[in-house]
Motif scaffolding. Structure first.
Motif, PDB file in Angstrom:
ATOM      1  N   UNK A  79     162.773  -0.806 100.753  1.00  0.00           N
ATOM      2  CA  UNK A  79     164.127  -1.068 100.277  1.00  0.00           C
ATOM      3  C   UNK A  79     164.253  -2.425  99.593  1.00  0.00           C
ATOM      4  N   UNK A  80     163.136  -3.143  99.456  1.00  0.00           N
ATOM      5  CA  UNK A  80     163.155  -4.475  98.860  1.00  0.00           C
ATOM      6  C   UNK A  80     162.718  -4.420  97.399  1.00  0.00           C
ATOM      7  N   UNK A  81     163.361  -5.260  96.579  1.00  0.00           N
ATOM      8  CA  UNK A  81     162.931  -5.404  95.188  1.00  0.00           C
ATOM      9  C   UNK A  81     161.702  -6.299  95.103  1.00  0.00           C
ATOM     10  N   UNK A  82     161.713  -7.384  95.868  1.00  0.00           N
ATOM     11  CA  UNK A  82     160.624  -8.363  95.884  1.00  0.00           C
ATOM     12  C   UNK A  82     159.790  -8.148  97.146  1.00  0.00           C
ATOM     13  N   UNK A  83     158.510  -7.872  96.947  1.00  0.00           N
ATOM     14  CA  UNK A  83     157.631  -7.610  98.089  1.00  0.00           C
ATOM     15  C   UNK A  83     156.327  -8.379  97.917  1.00  0.00           C
ATOM     16  N   UNK A  84     156.028  -9.234  98.898  1.00  0.00           N
ATOM     17  CA  UNK A  84     154.753  -9.948  98.909  1.00  0.00           C
ATOM     18  C   UNK A  84     153.668  -9.003  99.421  1.00  0.00           C
ATOM     19  N   UNK A  85     152.544  -8.979  98.728  1.00  0.00           N
ATOM     20  CA  UNK A  85     151.417  -8.128  99.115  1.00  0.00           C
ATOM     21  C   UNK A  85     150.193  -9.025  99.236  1.00  0.00           C
ATOM     22  N   UNK A  86     149.605  -9.073 100.432  1.00  0.00           N
ATOM     23  CA  UNK A  86     148.520 -10.020 100.683  1.00  0.00           C
ATOM     24  C   UNK A  86     147.293  -9.320 101.255  1.00  0.00           C
ATOM     25  N   UNK A  87     146.155  -9.879 100.917  1.00  0.00           N
ATOM     26  CA  UNK A  87     144.873  -9.486 101.507  1.00  0.00           C
ATOM     27  C   UNK A  87     144.236 -10.774 102.016  1.00  0.00           C
ATOM     28  N   UNK A  88     144.244 -10.994 103.330  1.00  0.00           N
ATOM     29  CA  UNK A  88     143.759 -12.271 103.871  1.00  0.00           C
ATOM     30  C   UNK A  88     142.298 -12.558 103.564  1.00  0.00           C
ATOM     31  N   UNK A  89     141.453 -11.525 103.607  1.00  0.00           N
ATOM     32  CA  UNK A  89     140.048 -11.680 103.209  1.00  0.00           C
ATOM     33  C   UNK A  89     139.659 -10.437 102.417  1.00  0.00           C
ATOM     34  N   UNK A  90     139.517 -10.590 101.129  1.00  0.00           N
ATOM     35  CA  UNK A  90     139.028  -9.499 100.293  1.00  0.00           C
ATOM     36  C   UNK A  90     137.535  -9.728 100.089  1.00  0.00           C
ATOM     37  N   UNK A  91     136.731  -8.839 100.664  1.00  0.00           N
ATOM     38  CA  UNK A  91     135.286  -9.039 100.653  1.00  0.00           C
ATOM     39  C   UNK A  91     134.819  -9.606 101.975  1.00  0.00           C
ATOM     40  N   UNK A  92     135.146  -8.885 103.050  1.00  0.00           N
ATOM     41  CA  UNK A  92     134.823  -9.389 104.395  1.00  0.00           C
ATOM     42  C   UNK A  92     133.324  -9.580 104.576  1.00  0.00           C
TER      43      UNK A  92
END
Length: 256
Positions: A79-92
């Motif tokens: 329901x949000x227009x602004x959404x933060x999308x995170x990957x803490x470690x990409x390439x574990x």
């Protein structure tokens, strides 16, 4: 009296870059502590960086939505227009092996579009951050095409397209590292068809688009984020002059 720093006044771009940088430092410290076995290191780093990123975003951007690889999904983000999308470690795997080709992704989708991103490469040159709001010059293209692919499981489509283009394969780890390799002049094409999720490509796509690169699904359709189903299986990031030819080759391959 010096002014009190209020992170809520930071621009979204500055915040994304700041969080990615600090998370990268945390991850390096977790790894250098020597407390974790190789098997446990990836999980420890993921969870530690994720806690930092998610707590920070909820503190300074409480009205925005949030999606993280390491958090249980939440329907409120839809329901949000602004959404933060995170990957803490990409390439574990690469993080655990102390290689340079791993990344931290912090980005924002606005109404589904990859609008803002910061990708930190903590293992590269003492720490490199590429941002959508502060672009750098993309080096000139060399004569020999180079396609960056997974170092452990290159996608069949990518290998077939590379053969058709007579492109050199450049094995590399994380999706963020691969996408940033095109900006940094280490590759010209990043084609992936082997399965990904929104957090794998959102911040890298935003940074790539801001730097004038092509970014789409491998059928040419737009990349859409903050969807109910977060599976986003394929991706093409490349110099714009190669996009039509690569998309045409992928389409021909799909027809057999």
């Amino acid at each position: 009296m010096s002014e009190i720093f209020d992170p809520r006044t930071m621009s979204d771009g500055d915040l994304a870059a700041h969080l990615a940088e600090i998370a990268g430092r945390i991850l390096v410290e977790v790894r250098s502590s020597g407390l974790f076995s190789p098997k446990a290191l990836g999980k420890a780093g993921d969870q530690t960086a994720n806690q930092f990123l998610c707590h920070a975003l909820r503190e300074v951007r409480p009205d925005d939505g949030l999606l993280s690889e390491e958090e249980k999904d939440n329907a409120a983000r839809l329901d949000k227009s602004r959404v933060w999308i995170v990957d803490p470690v990409d390439g574990t795997r690469e993080y655990g092996e102390a290689r340079s080709d791993w990344a931290v992704h912090v980005g924002m989708a606005v109404d589904g579009a990859p609008t803002l991103g910061a990708v930190a490469l903590p293992g590269l040159d003492g720490g490199t951050i590429l941002r959508s709001d502060q672009t750098v010059a993309v080096p000139p293209a060399p004569q020999k095409l180079r396609m960056v692919v997974s170092r452990t499981r290159p996608a069949a489509e990518a290998v077939a397209v590379a053969d058709a283009l007579d492109a050199e394969l450049v094995p590399m780890g994380s999706a963020g590292a691969k996408a940033m390799a095109v900006i940094l002049g280490q590759a010209d094409i990043y084609l992936h068809g082997g399965g990904q999720y929104e957090w794998d490509s959102m911040a890298p796509a935003a940074v790539a688009i801001a730097h004038g690169l092509h970014a789409s699904r491998i059928d040419g359709s737009p990349l859409l984020y903050n969807q109910r189903d977060v599976y986003l299986p394929d991706l093409l990031i490349c110099r714009k002059e190669h996009a039509d030819r690569v998309l045409g080759l992928v389409a021909a391959l799909s027809k057999g």
